[in-house]
Design an enzyme around this catalytic site. Sequence first.
Site, PDB file in Angstrom:
ATOM      1  N   SER A 116       0.835  -1.217   0.000  1.00 25.80           N
ATOM      2  CA  SER A 116       0.000   0.000   0.000  1.00 25.80           C
ATOM      3  C   SER A 116       0.861   1.254   0.000  1.00 25.80           C
ATOM      4  O   SER A 116       0.338   2.368  -0.008  1.00 25.80           O
ATOM      5  CB  SER A 116      -0.931   0.001   1.215  1.00 25.80           C
ATOM      6  OG  SER A 116      -0.209  -0.241   2.401  1.00 25.80           O
ATOM      7  N   ASN A 159     -16.934  27.259 -23.215  1.00 27.44           N
ATOM      8  CA  ASN A 159     -17.588  26.146 -22.517  1.00 27.44           C
ATOM      9  C   ASN A 159     -17.403  26.183 -20.997  1.00 27.44           C
ATOM     10  O   ASN A 159     -16.353  26.601 -20.506  1.00 27.44           O
ATOM     11  CB  ASN A 159     -17.041  24.811 -23.050  1.00 27.44           C
ATOM     12  CG  ASN A 159     -17.423  24.576 -24.498  1.00 27.44           C
ATOM     13  OD1 ASN A 159     -18.472  25.032 -24.943  1.00 27.44           O
ATOM     14  ND2 ASN A 159     -16.564  23.894 -25.233  1.00 27.44           N
ATOM     15  N   ASN A 176      -2.135  -2.847  13.065  1.00 27.36           N
ATOM     16  CA  ASN A 176      -3.601  -2.735  13.022  1.00 27.36           C
ATOM     17  C   ASN A 176      -4.111  -1.536  13.812  1.00 27.36           C
ATOM     18  O   ASN A 176      -4.988  -0.801  13.347  1.00 27.36           O
ATOM     19  CB  ASN A 176      -4.241  -4.033  13.527  1.00 27.36           C
ATOM     20  CG  ASN A 176      -3.853  -5.227  12.676  1.00 27.36           C
ATOM     21  OD1 ASN A 176      -3.230  -5.051  11.627  1.00 27.36           O
ATOM     22  ND2 ASN A 176      -4.192  -6.421  13.112  1.00 27.36           N
ATOM     23  N   GLN A 228      -7.393  -2.377   4.245  1.00 25.77           N
ATOM     24  CA  GLN A 228      -6.422  -1.526   3.558  1.00 25.77           C
ATOM     25  C   GLN A 228      -7.079  -0.776   2.393  1.00 25.77           C
ATOM     26  O   GLN A 228      -6.588   0.265   1.957  1.00 25.77           O
ATOM     27  CB  GLN A 228      -5.265  -2.397   3.056  1.00 25.77           C
ATOM     28  CG  GLN A 228      -4.184  -1.655   2.318  1.00 25.77           C
ATOM     29  CD  GLN A 228      -2.982  -2.538   2.055  1.00 25.77           C
ATOM     30  OE1 GLN A 228      -2.250  -2.880   2.966  1.00 25.77           O
ATOM     31  NE2 GLN A 228      -2.781  -2.924   0.802  1.00 25.77           N
ATOM     32  N   SER A 277     -13.188  25.248 -27.679  1.00 25.90           N
ATOM     33  CA  SER A 277     -13.308  24.010 -28.440  1.00 25.90           C
ATOM     34  C   SER A 277     -12.113  23.893 -29.376  1.00 25.90           C
ATOM     35  O   SER A 277     -11.644  24.893 -29.921  1.00 25.90           O
ATOM     36  CB  SER A 277     -14.606  24.028 -29.250  1.00 25.90           C
ATOM     37  OG  SER A 277     -14.526  23.128 -30.337  1.00 25.90           O
ATOM     38  N   THR A 302     -39.731  25.414 -10.855  1.00 26.04           N
ATOM     39  CA  THR A 302     -40.052  24.062 -10.420  1.00 26.04           C
ATOM     40  C   THR A 302     -40.263  23.285 -11.710  1.00 26.04           C
ATOM     41  O   THR A 302     -40.823  23.828 -12.676  1.00 26.04           O
ATOM     42  CB  THR A 302     -41.332  23.995  -9.546  1.00 26.04           C
ATOM     43  OG1 THR A 302     -42.439  24.414 -10.329  1.00 26.04           O
ATOM     44  CG2 THR A 302     -41.231  24.909  -8.316  1.00 26.04           C
ATOM     45  N   HIS A 303     -39.776  22.067 -11.731  1.00 28.35           N
ATOM     46  CA  HIS A 303     -39.822  21.239 -12.953  1.00 28.35           C
ATOM     47  C   HIS A 303     -39.109  21.930 -14.112  1.00 28.35           C
ATOM     48  O   HIS A 303     -39.457  21.709 -15.265  1.00 28.35           O
ATOM     49  CB  HIS A 303     -41.266  20.907 -13.358  1.00 28.35           C
ATOM     50  CG  HIS A 303     -42.124  20.493 -12.208  1.00 28.35           C
ATOM     51  ND1 HIS A 303     -42.200  19.189 -11.767  1.00 28.35           N
ATOM     52  CD2 HIS A 303     -42.900  21.218 -11.342  1.00 28.35           C
ATOM     53  CE1 HIS A 303     -43.009  19.120 -10.714  1.00 28.35           C
ATOM     54  NE2 HIS A 303     -43.440  20.342 -10.428  1.00 28.35           N
ATOM     55  N   LYS A 337      -8.201   3.324   2.000  1.00 28.48           N
ATOM     56  CA  LYS A 337      -7.429   4.547   1.794  1.00 28.48           C
ATOM     57  C   LYS A 337      -7.611   5.203   0.440  1.00 28.48           C
ATOM     58  O   LYS A 337      -7.818   6.413   0.350  1.00 28.48           O
ATOM     59  CB  LYS A 337      -5.946   4.261   2.034  1.00 28.48           C
ATOM     60  CG  LYS A 337      -5.644   4.090   3.494  1.00 28.48           C
ATOM     61  CD  LYS A 337      -4.271   3.538   3.718  1.00 28.48           C
ATOM     62  CE  LYS A 337      -4.242   2.705   4.957  1.00 28.48           C
ATOM     63  NZ  LYS A 337      -5.114   1.504   4.918  1.00 28.48           N
ATOM     64  N   LYS A 346     -16.843  28.611 -29.626  1.00 23.79           N
ATOM     65  CA  LYS A 346     -17.301  28.043 -28.356  1.00 23.79           C
ATOM     66  C   LYS A 346     -16.618  28.635 -27.124  1.00 23.79           C
ATOM     67  O   LYS A 346     -15.447  28.968 -27.133  1.00 23.79           O
ATOM     68  CB  LYS A 346     -17.071  26.515 -28.341  1.00 23.79           C
ATOM     69  CG  LYS A 346     -17.924  25.740 -29.314  1.00 23.79           C
ATOM     70  CD  LYS A 346     -19.412  25.922 -29.108  1.00 23.79           C
ATOM     71  CE  LYS A 346     -19.901  25.292 -27.821  1.00 23.79           C
ATOM     72  NZ  LYS A 346     -19.799  23.828 -27.853  1.00 23.79           N
ATOM     73  N   GLU A 368     -19.133  21.500 -15.445  1.00 27.27           N
ATOM     74  CA  GLU A 368     -19.497  20.141 -15.874  1.00 27.27           C
ATOM     75  C   GLU A 368     -18.713  19.096 -15.092  1.00 27.27           C
ATOM     76  O   GLU A 368     -19.256  18.058 -14.689  1.00 27.27           O
ATOM     77  CB  GLU A 368     -19.231  19.982 -17.376  1.00 27.27           C
ATOM     78  CG  GLU A 368     -20.221  20.755 -18.217  1.00 27.27           C
ATOM     79  CD  GLU A 368     -19.849  20.763 -19.685  1.00 27.27           C
ATOM     80  OE1 GLU A 368     -20.746  20.642 -20.517  1.00 27.27           O
ATOM     81  OE2 GLU A 368     -18.654  20.885 -20.015  1.00 27.27           O
ATOM     82  N   TYR A 391      -9.380  -7.104  12.547  1.00 28.85           N
ATOM     83  CA  TYR A 391      -8.684  -6.584  11.374  1.00 28.85           C
ATOM     84  C   TYR A 391      -8.629  -7.635  10.277  1.00 28.85           C
ATOM     85  O   TYR A 391      -8.367  -8.809  10.517  1.00 28.85           O
ATOM     86  CB  TYR A 391      -7.249  -6.142  11.724  1.00 28.85           C
ATOM     87  CG  TYR A 391      -6.525  -5.603  10.494  1.00 28.85           C
ATOM     88  CD1 TYR A 391      -6.677  -4.282  10.091  1.00 28.85           C
ATOM     89  CD2 TYR A 391      -5.747  -6.445   9.692  1.00 28.85           C
ATOM     90  CE1 TYR A 391      -6.063  -3.801   8.944  1.00 28.85           C
ATOM     91  CE2 TYR A 391      -5.132  -5.977   8.543  1.00 28.85           C
ATOM     92  CZ  TYR A 391      -5.294  -4.653   8.175  1.00 28.85           C
ATOM     93  OH  TYR A 391      -4.698  -4.181   7.037  1.00 28.85           O
TER      94      TYR A 391
HETATM   95  N1  ARG Z   1      -1.144  -1.444   5.144  1.00 23.87           N
HETATM   96  C1  ARG Z   1      -2.023  -2.026   6.096  1.00 23.87           C
HETATM   97  C2  ARG Z   1      -3.388  -1.363   6.004  1.00 23.87           C
HETATM   98  O1  ARG Z   1      -3.485  -0.343   5.453  1.00 23.87           O
HETATM   99  C3  ARG Z   1      -1.501  -1.849   7.473  1.00 23.87           C
HETATM  100  C4  ARG Z   1      -1.972  -2.868   8.447  1.00 23.87           C
HETATM  101  C5  ARG Z   1      -1.366  -4.203   8.128  1.00 23.87           C
HETATM  102  N2  ARG Z   1      -1.779  -5.154   9.071  1.00 23.87           N
HETATM  103  C6  ARG Z   1      -1.669  -6.457   8.854  1.00 23.87           C
HETATM  104  N3  ARG Z   1      -2.087  -7.245   9.774  1.00 23.87           N
HETATM  105  N4  ARG Z   1      -1.190  -6.917   7.722  1.00 23.87           N
HETATM  106  O2  ARG Z   1      -4.376  -1.878   6.472  1.00 23.87           O
END
Ligand code: ARG
Length: 476
Positions: free
Chosen positions: A38, A300, A125, A337, A292, A170-171, A340, A298, A305, A332
Site C-alpha cells: 500500500s 464552454n 492494526n 487496507q 473548443s 419548479t420542474h 485509503k 465556443k 461540468e 482486522y
Molecule cells: N497497510 C495495512 C493497512 O493499510 C496496514 C496494516 C497491516 N496489518 C496487517 N495485519 N497486515 O491496512
Amino acid sequence: MAPDPHPDESRPPTESGTLWAGRLDAEPAEALMAFTVSLPYDRLLAADDVAASHAHVRGLVRAGLLSEADGVAVAAALDVAGAELATGEFTFAPGDEDIHTAVERRVTELAGDAGARLHTARSRNDQVACDLRLFVKRELAAVASGVLSLQQVLAERAAEAGEARLPAYTHLQRAQPVLLAHHLLAHGWALARDVDRLLDARRRADVSPLGAGASAGTSLPIDPDATAADLGFAARFENSLDAVGDRDFVAESLFALALLGVHLSRLGEEIVWWASEEVAFLRLDDAWATGSSMMPQKKNPDVAELARARAGRLIGNLTGLLATLKGLPLAYNRDLQEDKEPLFDSLTQVRGALAALAGLLGTATFDEARMAAAADDPFLAATDLAEVLVSRGVPFRAAHERIAGVVRAALAGEGAFEDLAAAEVGPEALEILQPGGTLARRTSPGGGGPAAVAAQRERFAARLAADTARLTALDT
Ligand code: ARG
C-alpha cells in the site's frame, strides 16, 4: 522487568526485510508484494505515522518499557525519518510494504536496538487506524474550510446582487420571481449542512485506537488514555476488536464528501444551465471557461461540468467502501487496507471542485437585465394574484381556479394577461404586475422577497461566522 535469558537468539531478518521474516521460510513472491503493498498511496500518512509513533514512544517510556535513553534515540530517529519523508529524501526499500513498515525500518537503521523496540505493544492494526484517524481529523477540517470559502463567495455574490431578480423554477418551468441573492444563498445553506456534517463526522473520528494492539490489547502495561490525550484525541477506544476493525469514520467521511459532491454537482448544473445560450443569465470569465478544439465560437463551462461529474466518483468511492466493509468478520482483515484510496481520492476531488467553483463563481457576470426580463413574465405573478383574492376572503382553491381561468383566457388570445387579470382582481393586479411587483409582497420568513432575504443575509453571515469560529477552535 525480568531480564531476557536468551538475549541474542533472534534470527537475522531475511533479505526482503519483511516484518514477519522470522515466521516464514521463503522470501515473499514478487507478485504477492506487487498485489499487497500500500506504500504507493499510504505514504500520504507519513506525517501522522511519525506523530503517532512519537506519542507511542513517550507512552513506552512512561510505562518503563523503553529506557529514557532509548526513548530519546528513537524520537531522534523518528525526527530524521519524518524530515526525510517531508523533503522527499527518504529512501524506500523493496521490503517496505507500507508507510508504517518503512518508518520502522528507517528508525531501526538509525537507532539500532532502540529502534527495534519501537513496535512494542503495538500492531500495525491499531497503528494504521490511529494514523488514518489523525489524517481524517485534519482533512475533514480542511475540506470544511474550503466549503466556508465557497460559501463566502456565494455570500459576496448575493450581496452584490442587491435586488436583482430571476425566476425560481419548479420542474425547470418558471414558477415565481425571487431575488438572485435568495437563489445563491440556497446553495449556501446546503453547504452549511455540509460543514456541519463534516465536523460531525470528524467528531466521531476523534477516538484513539492506539493500544488496541493487533486485536486484543496487550499484556504490557501501556496506558491508551494517555497516548490518546497526547495525540489530541477526545477519547480512547472502548473495545480493542472494534478499534482495529472499525472504519465507520472513513465511511462517514466518504458520505459527507459524497453529499457535498452532490451539492456541488447541483451548483455545477445550475451554472451550466445559466451559462447556456438559451438561458444566458451568466457569462463566465475567460479564465474560467474553456474553448473548443474545432469550433472557434465556443466558450464552454467545463469546470461546472466536471464539478457535476465528480459526484459520480464520490458516490462510487462511498459505495465501494461500504461493499468492502459489508460482512467483514472482526477484527482486522487486510480488506481494510482498501479504505485509503477512495478516501484520498474523494478528498482530492472535493477540494479541487470547491476551489474551482469558488474561482468560477467569484468571477462570473450575471446578466441582470435578462434575468429580470424572465422574472417579469406576467404569468409568474399568477400565485400572487390568487393570494390577493385569498386576502379578500376567497378560499384558495377558488382563487386558484379563477386565476387559472385568466391564464387560460390569455393563452387563448382573449386579451393581454394584464388586462384580463385587472378585470378579475381589480387595479391591485396592475401594481403586482409592475416589474418586480410580486417581490415586495413576498414577505414570509425565509421567502424570496427583499425583506425576507435581508434577514436571511444576516442569518447566513452569522452562520458563516459561527462555523468559522467552530473550525478555528478545532485543534487540527
Ligand atoms: N497497510 C495495512 C493497512 O493499510 C496496514 C496494516 C497491516 N496489518 C496487517 N495485519 N497486515 O491496512
